[in-house]
Design a protein around this motif. Sequence first.
Motif, mmCIF file in Angstrom:
data_model
loop_
_atom_site.group_PDB
_atom_site.id
_atom_site.type_symbol
_atom_site.label_atom_id
_atom_site.label_comp_id
_atom_site.label_asym_id
_atom_site.label_seq_id
_atom_site.Cartn_x
_atom_site.Cartn_y
_atom_site.Cartn_z
ATOM 1 N N ILE A 307 0.851 -1.206 0.000
ATOM 2 C CA ILE A 307 0.000 0.000 0.000
ATOM 3 C C ILE A 307 0.882 1.249 0.000
ATOM 4 O O ILE A 307 0.639 2.208 -0.743
ATOM 5 N N GLY A 308 1.935 1.231 0.819
ATOM 6 C CA GLY A 308 2.851 2.365 0.869
ATOM 7 C C GLY A 308 3.507 2.627 -0.473
ATOM 8 O O GLY A 308 3.651 3.787 -0.895
ATOM 9 N N ALA A 309 3.900 1.561 -1.190
ATOM 10 C CA ALA A 309 4.525 1.729 -2.504
ATOM 11 C C ALA A 309 3.533 2.345 -3.494
ATOM 12 O O ALA A 309 3.896 3.226 -4.290
ATOM 13 N N ALA A 310 2.284 1.910 -3.440
ATOM 14 C CA ALA A 310 1.266 2.471 -4.335
ATOM 15 C C ALA A 310 1.003 3.939 -4.029
ATOM 16 O O ALA A 310 0.792 4.768 -4.935
ATOM 17 N N CYS A 367 9.920 -1.612 -4.400
ATOM 18 C CA CYS A 367 8.640 -1.267 -3.778
ATOM 19 C C CYS A 367 8.816 -0.871 -2.313
ATOM 20 O O CYS A 367 8.177 0.086 -1.835
ATOM 21 N N ILE A 368 9.675 -1.585 -1.593
ATOM 22 C CA ILE A 368 9.907 -1.240 -0.184
ATOM 23 C C ILE A 368 10.584 0.120 -0.078
ATOM 24 O O ILE A 368 10.282 0.920 0.827
ATOM 25 N N LEU A 369 11.481 0.408 -1.020
ATOM 26 C CA LEU A 369 12.158 1.705 -1.021
ATOM 27 C C LEU A 369 11.148 2.835 -1.253
ATOM 28 O O LEU A 369 11.193 3.879 -0.576
ATOM 29 N N ALA A 371 7.963 2.685 -0.559
ATOM 30 C CA ALA A 371 7.122 2.746 0.638
ATOM 31 C C ALA A 371 7.833 3.492 1.760
ATOM 32 O O ALA A 371 7.211 4.281 2.503
ATOM 33 N N ALA A 372 9.138 3.266 1.885
ATOM 34 C CA ALA A 372 9.905 3.952 2.934
ATOM 35 C C ALA A 372 9.941 5.455 2.700
ATOM 36 O O ALA A 372 9.997 6.242 3.663
ATOM 37 N N ARG A 373 9.901 5.869 1.448
ATOM 38 C CA ARG A 373 9.901 7.300 1.133
ATOM 39 C C ARG A 373 8.573 7.947 1.527
ATOM 40 O O ARG A 373 8.526 9.116 1.935
ATOM 41 N N VAL A 374 7.478 7.188 1.452
ATOM 42 C CA VAL A 374 6.142 7.740 1.710
ATOM 43 C C VAL A 374 5.743 7.625 3.172
ATOM 44 O O VAL A 374 5.244 8.594 3.779
#
Length: 866
Positions: A307-310, A367-369, A371-374
């Motif tokens: 969800i974070g990546a999206a 994708c995890i990267l 998500a970590a940015r968001v």
Amino acid sequence: MIRHNWKKQHALILTGSFLIPVILMGAYFAYRQMAPFGPSSLLTVDLGQQYVDFFAYLRNIILHHPGSLFYSFSKGLGGEMLGTNAYYLFSPLNLILIFFPGKWLTSGVMALTLLRYGLAGMAFAWLLLKTRLQSGFRIWAFSTAYALNGWMIANQLNMIWLDALVILPLIIWGLLRLIHDGHPGTYIAWLAVMMIDNYYMAWMICLFTILVVCWQLPTLADWRTRLKTTGVYLASSIASAGIAAVTLLPTIYALTTSKGTYTETIISSKLEYQPLKMLGKLVPGSFDFNQMPSGQPNIYIGMLLMIGAALYFFNVHIKWSQRLVAGLVTIFFILSFCYEPLDLLWHAGQFPVWYPYRFSFIFAFWCILLAARVLQPSYQLQWPGALAILIISGLVFWVTGQLKLAYLSTSQRLIGLGFVVVSLAALMIARRNSPRLYDFLIVLIVACDVGTSAFTSLNKISYVSQAEFGKYTQQLDQASQQLKHHDSGFYRVAKTFMRTKDDPMQGDFYSADHFGSTLEPPIPAFMGAIGQPAGDGFVSYDNGTQVSDALLGFKYTMTARHHGIEDGEQIMPLSGYRPDWARLKKVNQTRMITSRESPAALPIAFGASSEIFQLGKATLDPLGYQSQIFQALAGRPINQPLFIVQNFTSVSFNNVQAAHQITGTTFKKQNLLKPATIKLKFTPPTNDSYYLTLGPEVKDSASISLNRRDFSQYDTYRDTVVINLAHHQKGKPVTITFRLKKTSAWLQNVSVYRLNQRAFNASLSTLQQSPLKIQKTTPTSIKGTVHIHRGQSALMTTIPAAAGWHVRIDGHRVQPRTVISIFMALPITSGTHRVEFYYRPPFLILGVIVTVVSLGLTWYITKRQR
């Protein structure tokens, strides 16, 4: 004081990011009772059939014979090992296996797997700390998701690739330093390490660095800065390759003679499957055994981070140009997962044999990267966004149900939807009310999510028991050591049992078996031509004759006692049948293995007729080809065969049509509901050896028994194989029974032959006149003397021809010639000669020079930049 606390907190974060994956997976392994926790093991598929034997081979390199780093006669009939090791064994973490000998190697595999899980989590945590994308203990959510991502779980058995997960975050950290700070040193160093560690995964990471540079360029000030940064990036990448040249150059050459020959030359512009099937990989536990040979990419990272990546693409606080590039990168990945040309690009031009989409770990990282940015501490999802995500998620889980994917159950989809709801609820909570509790909640959700996915996926896989590996390995090692104490010279060993085709590497002896992706094509081509099971990546010496045994120098043989059974358990799986070995001299015996010595074995090099230089290509008849080779070497007419066709005494048919000719006939069941058999009987008129030839089509449509006993035969082969039926059994009837497994069976190349023992002995006696008397041997050199008799003007070897071999006769360099498309042979005059063979990997010296020069230039340039 502040700096001390900062370092202490970072140390705790890194320690936790290491321990959480280790504890989660360690608990699962203990639950499954995997060694050393119980009677099972982590060995499965290639890890159990290939890699574990390479690990044993690595221990022997380090502890006993370092020269095997470059060449080994345990690789089939002999082959280069630098390129092989660069693919399988160059991870420095493998040194841990030194402390786990023999049957304890499975415990070493466990320790090494857990270490890699922990280091992957720690490396990603390091990246987040250094880039300040995240801070505090919430980092554990991202590091745990990375360490236990879907690719890691699906490929934990492919231990040779796992270092890529550890090194990738460090490479990207170095690349970000290069782009934003102008310091390329970290990037150069870690990319070089990756290239040395595993060039195959390094190729994929190199492609990804291009995408990362494109993603980061919009953040730079102007086009001049962007061009300069791109130039530094390209130069740094070349510098990394230069530093790794000591392994890359010899490996690239080795690949051109082995794995590289299978590179696809025809590329189709097509989708490989229905792209909607990828949605199944967004469900926890979306993996099973059938996904190994063919399936979709394993990309699961937990619902919260997906969800974070999206949400990255809808975050207005990120520059639209960077989000646009990130979107294009994401689309490129998705297309790569289903569009054939892009799939081939990531896999260096070759379709994977099993384990598709091997680069999907990079997408999980990506994708995890994002998500970590968001998902910053201040981020809070609003209810319209949460509602939209929930609706989309529900639609996705509904579609996955309609696709009826075998690896997904209704409970898995409901659990996944449950994690979506919990994740959305967590994202809608304001962190400021209780920061530590909130961060703990985030970590707990992600850990439970990816942990559940990991456990569900791995529960669908079966594993080799510790006893199955340990008992076999113990007996094989013991028999091998006995032979070494009996004979310290150079010899090959043949056997009629097999756990894996890399048994010679596990037991540290020379043979003709091997399974590896860097096997040189001429070896399986030759082995198949003489009647052995062979394929593009394997050979197995299970179907030898007296002729092939002598030619290839099988001085010793191993057979399983008690049919390989102990206390009702099949300890030694049978793979062949050799009654002609029963009369050989017994030299050693273990509880389960008998070792015998063959006086007919020729040495690794011997004097022969120059007729071998003119012998043409292989025939379709394996026994005819063996005869031609042996007769040509002995200087006898090749049209005087050593094998003679033997007629059957009687033939009986049950529930199939009668036929005057057996070989080449397709027999069909007359009553489909009843068993059908063809029985072939013959009575040996002599005590010679008798052999049955069998085409590859037979194995799929009929089972075979010999005198009412199921025949022991390795069942993976693509050429006609040769089976030893009888030896020293004059006047004793032999019955061969074919039982149809299907409605029809084609008895392809089914014939019986008799070895003309007298003619064979005469030719053998000629070839035994001029043996190479070995004075010194190492894995990469053989020195000795040979006395060549009249009529012999060739020094024949059973060393596979390769550019790295060099030969000196009486101190003068001689250019070897390749005969019968595989072996080295040399012209030689009669008389006594000193002969020296030595092997040096092609391009090794050039690689060393390039590495040294690249290291010097890189050090000088980076020092000036400081």
